[in-house]
Design an enzyme around this catalytic site. Structure first.
Site, PDB file in Angstrom:
ATOM      1  N   ASP A   1       0.852  -1.192   0.000  1.00  0.00           N
ATOM      2  CA  ASP A   1       0.000   0.000   0.000  1.00  0.00           C
ATOM      3  C   ASP A   1       0.891   1.247   0.000  1.00  0.00           C
ATOM      4  OD1 ASP A   1      -3.223   0.470   1.053  1.00  0.00           O
ATOM      5  OD2 ASP A   1      -1.834   2.169   1.002  1.00  0.00           O
TER       6      ASP A   1
ATOM      7  N   GLN B   1     -14.575   1.981   1.323  1.00  0.00           N
ATOM      8  CA  GLN B   1     -13.839   1.607   0.110  1.00  0.00           C
ATOM      9  C   GLN B   1     -13.587   2.838  -0.762  1.00  0.00           C
ATOM     10  OE1 GLN B   1     -15.842  -1.247  -2.409  1.00  0.00           O
ATOM     11  NE2 GLN B   1     -13.998  -1.639  -3.626  1.00  0.00           N
TER      12      GLN B   1
ATOM     13  N   HIS C   1      -9.879  -5.658  -3.195  1.00  0.00           N
ATOM     14  CA  HIS C   1      -8.539  -5.815  -2.622  1.00  0.00           C
ATOM     15  C   HIS C   1      -8.652  -6.202  -1.158  1.00  0.00           C
ATOM     16  CE1 HIS C   1      -9.736  -1.570  -2.366  1.00  0.00           C
ATOM     17  NE2 HIS C   1      -9.106  -1.535  -1.206  1.00  0.00           N
TER      18      HIS C   1
END
Ligand code: 5GP
Ligand code: ZN
Length: 119
Positions: A33, A100, A106
């Site tokens: 990330d 989200q 994901h």
């Protein structure tokens, strides 16, 4: 649809946007990330563009199982300490009220020593 030309994660999977790759196979792509919440924070994504957990069907059971069994293996490889003293957190944000932001399914995997930035 298999790939969405406007989707940032499809572009990452296709290498059009750079990422720090953790793992790749025929159906999955895993990368760190860009704004980690925890010392270790990567995301497991299916290469096929599925917008969220709200769209999965019984046909995706195998795919989801493979994601969930890959998570602990990669968590250890990335430096999470073993269960029970170490461990990791798995999060799948779904929809606006689920937090989200990127609408390509994901699975967040986070771990490492506390405190974390968030969570
Ligand atoms: P969501 O809130 O949709 O569950 O999480 C989306 C995540 O994707 C966020 O944690 C965000 O930091 C991450 N992200 C967004 N854009 C990029 C990017 O271009 N590269 C990487 N590696 N991560 C991204
Ligand atoms: Zn996508």
């Amino acid at each position: 649809m298999s790939s969405d030309p406007n989707c940032i994660f499809c572009k990452i999977i296709e290498g059009k946007i750079p990422s720090r790759k953790v793992y790749e196979d025929d159906e999955l792509f895993v990368f760190h990330d860009i704004a980690p919440w925890a010392p270790i924070h990567f995301m497991i994504v299916p290469k096929r563009h599925i917008p969220s957990m709200a769209q999965v069907t019984a046909d995706d059971a195998g795919l989801l199982g493979r994601i969930m069994t890959l998570a602990p293996k990669l968590a250890i490889e990335q430096g999470c300490r073993p269960y029970p003293d170490g461990g990791f957190r798995i999060v799948v944000n779904t929809g606006a009220e689920g937090g989200q932001e990127v609408h390509h399914l994901h699975v967040h995997v986070m771990g490492g020593p506390r405190p974390w930035l968030r969570g």
